[in-house]
Design an enzyme around this catalytic site. Structure first.
Site, PDB file in Angstrom:
ATOM      1  N   LYS A 111      81.446  29.737   7.813  1.00 58.53           N
ATOM      2  CA  LYS A 111      80.909  28.513   7.205  1.00 58.53           C
ATOM      3  C   LYS A 111      81.569  27.261   7.782  1.00 58.53           C
ATOM      4  O   LYS A 111      80.895  26.249   7.998  1.00 58.53           O
ATOM      5  CB  LYS A 111      81.107  28.555   5.682  1.00 58.53           C
ATOM      6  N   LYS A 194      64.684  41.742  11.305  1.00 57.56           N
ATOM      7  CA  LYS A 194      64.211  41.935   9.931  1.00 57.56           C
ATOM      8  C   LYS A 194      63.460  40.707   9.427  1.00 57.56           C
ATOM      9  O   LYS A 194      63.589  39.624   9.981  1.00 57.56           O
ATOM     10  CB  LYS A 194      65.399  42.248   9.020  1.00 57.56           C
ATOM     11  N   LYS A 197      64.188  34.744   5.459  1.00 57.39           N
ATOM     12  CA  LYS A 197      63.707  33.383   5.190  1.00 57.39           C
ATOM     13  C   LYS A 197      64.054  32.431   6.329  1.00 57.39           C
ATOM     14  O   LYS A 197      63.297  31.533   6.633  1.00 57.39           O
ATOM     15  CB  LYS A 197      64.218  32.864   3.846  1.00 57.39           C
TER      16      LYS A 197
HETATM   17  P1  AMP Z   1      68.190  36.797   1.285  1.00 57.02           P
HETATM   18  O1  AMP Z   1      66.757  36.426   1.223  1.00 57.02           O
HETATM   19  O2  AMP Z   1      68.631  36.956   2.710  1.00 57.02           O
HETATM   20  O3  AMP Z   1      69.087  35.914   0.468  1.00 57.02           O
HETATM   21  O4  AMP Z   1      68.321  38.269   0.680  1.00 57.02           O
HETATM   22  C1  AMP Z   1      68.277  38.552  -0.693  1.00 57.02           C
HETATM   23  C2  AMP Z   1      68.233  40.043  -0.880  1.00 57.02           C
HETATM   24  O5  AMP Z   1      67.078  40.618  -0.277  1.00 57.02           O
HETATM   25  C3  AMP Z   1      69.425  40.801  -0.263  1.00 57.02           C
HETATM   26  O6  AMP Z   1      69.864  41.779  -1.184  1.00 57.02           O
HETATM   27  C4  AMP Z   1      68.898  41.461   0.969  1.00 57.02           C
HETATM   28  O7  AMP Z   1      69.501  42.692   1.216  1.00 57.02           O
HETATM   29  C5  AMP Z   1      67.431  41.658   0.641  1.00 57.02           C
HETATM   30  N1  AMP Z   1      66.653  41.462   1.870  1.00 57.02           N
HETATM   31  C6  AMP Z   1      66.453  40.317   2.544  1.00 57.02           C
HETATM   32  N2  AMP Z   1      65.679  40.518   3.629  1.00 57.02           N
HETATM   33  C7  AMP Z   1      65.368  41.841   3.653  1.00 57.02           C
HETATM   34  C8  AMP Z   1      64.599  42.680   4.537  1.00 57.02           C
HETATM   35  N3  AMP Z   1      63.953  42.180   5.581  1.00 57.02           N
HETATM   36  N4  AMP Z   1      64.505  43.988   4.237  1.00 57.02           N
HETATM   37  C9  AMP Z   1      65.131  44.512   3.160  1.00 57.02           C
HETATM   38  N5  AMP Z   1      65.871  43.783   2.305  1.00 57.02           N
HETATM   39  C10 AMP Z   1      65.995  42.464   2.534  1.00 57.02           C
END
Ligand code: AMP
Length: 329
Positions: A111, A194, A197
């Site tokens: 960060k 993957k 966002k």
């Molecule tokens: P984030 O949107 O990155 O803050 O992720 C929030 C939660 O969603 C976390 O627990 C991630 O492990 C899960 N997550 C985010 N992107 C993916 C993805 N492409 N596939 C599976 N799990 C995801």
């Protein structure tokens, strides 16, 4: 019954990856555990000190989690900032958190590279606030991704240190909640990596049918297999992974057979995939839109969540104060 706590970021719409990687599991586990889900709005200030619309973002996150099936009658769903007891525990834990261990934290090091002109104390003590969130409910389990494992280890250190310093056996040692084999990674439609966002490759639960069709039809493919049973390139595997999540087993098998016989038409597969995603996401989208219009219900849910979370937090803070020695005269 085990107490499970999960933090939720305070901005951004949910995409298919979030649903299959997190939400689906949360919805299931809320019935088997005493679950607390909170939106980490205090934490968001460590990176965004003057948020554009904190209230609006938090409201949207709340709505989308409810739409996915988190049940406020079963679990406790609350905003971090509605539970000021968390801030008090953070203050108390900070007294026994050492500069060296905080500076060594990987996420802190990352960060401070990302925001060199805002290296604030909140960034440094981020793991202490996370520990306060977890310990305020004396949680046993925390669903965390790989990137949060070090923070959870620090929480265990803070909990054990508290117990040792004040010669009590008060805080349980929180462990990572393991979803085991059910954890799926949803890829993006851009051929690699993957769905995420920040990657700009997400299909969101709130997306309209038209948007979904456009996104899926643009997905990366190739010129198709030339030998039967040819190994699949990543972009095509990704399409099948998403199809596996949203389509019927027969549909997946149909296109798999076509691929293996070198007869696949990616245009047809994408059309089918888009329609299956739409069928899958549209109930969520409808619920999100319905909830967005129901401020009275949302207010009730937010207030009741805050009340339930504060009851649990107030009990902990009262006990912690007594253990340290802040007693009524
Ligand atoms: P984030 O949107 O990155 O803050 O992720 C929030 C939660 O969603 C976390 O627990 C991630 O492990 C899960 N997550 C985010 N992107 C993916 C993805 N492409 N596939 C599976 N799990 C995801």
């Amino acid at each position: 019954m085990e107490i499970v706590l999960s933090g939720i970021r305070s901005t951004g719409n949910l995409h298919l990856g979030n649903y299959f990687g997190a939400l689906k599991n949360f919805v299931e586990m809320q019935h088997e555990n005493k679950c607390y889900f909170f939106i980490a709005d205090y934490h968001s200030l460590t990176t965004h000190p003057t948020p554009h619309d904190l209230h609006g973002s938090v409201k949207q996150v709340f709505i989308e989690y409810l739409a996915c099936g988190l049940d406020p009658d079963v679990a406790t769903l609350y905003r971090q900032s509605d539970v000021p007891e968390t801030a008090e525990l953070y203050l108390l834990l900070n007294m026994n958190a050492y500069l060296g261990e905080l500076e060594r934290c990987t996420s802190f090091k990352e960060k401070i590279k990302q925001q060199q002109n805002n290296i604030n104390a909140g960034l440094l003590t981020y793991p202490v606030l996370m520990a306060a969130d977890i310990l305020i409910h004396k949680s046993h389990k925390v669903p965390v991704g790989k990137d949060q494992e070090q923070h959870l280890e620090m929480t265990r250190n803070f909990a054990n240190r508290f117990n040792r310093l004040y010669k009590v056996d008060y805080f349980p040692e929180p462990a990572a909640y393991n979803f085991g084999k059910d954890l799926v990674k949803i890829p993006g439609l851009d051929g690699t990596g993957k769905m995420g966002k920040t990657e700009g490759n997400g299909i969101f639960l709130i997306d309209s049918a038209e948007d979904i069709r456009k996104k899926v039809m643009r997905a990366v493919t190739d010129s198709g297999p030339v030998h039967p049973n040819q190994e699949m390139p990543e972009a095509i595997t990704n399409l099948f992974t998403i199809m596996n999540a949203v389509s019927s087993a027969d549909t997946v098998q149909f296109f798999l057979d076509k691929y293996n016989q070198c007869e696949i038409r990616y245009g047809d597969m994408k059309k089918q995939l888009a329609e299956d995603i739409i069928e899958f996401t549209s109930p969520f989208r409808e619920k999100i839109l319905d909830l967005s219009k129901n401020d009275a219900y949302l207010r009730k849910v937010v207030n009741e969540g805050a009340q339930k979370a504060r009851e649990s937090a107030a009990k902990t803070i009262k006990e912690v104060r007594e253990i340290i020695g802040f007693k009524n005269l």
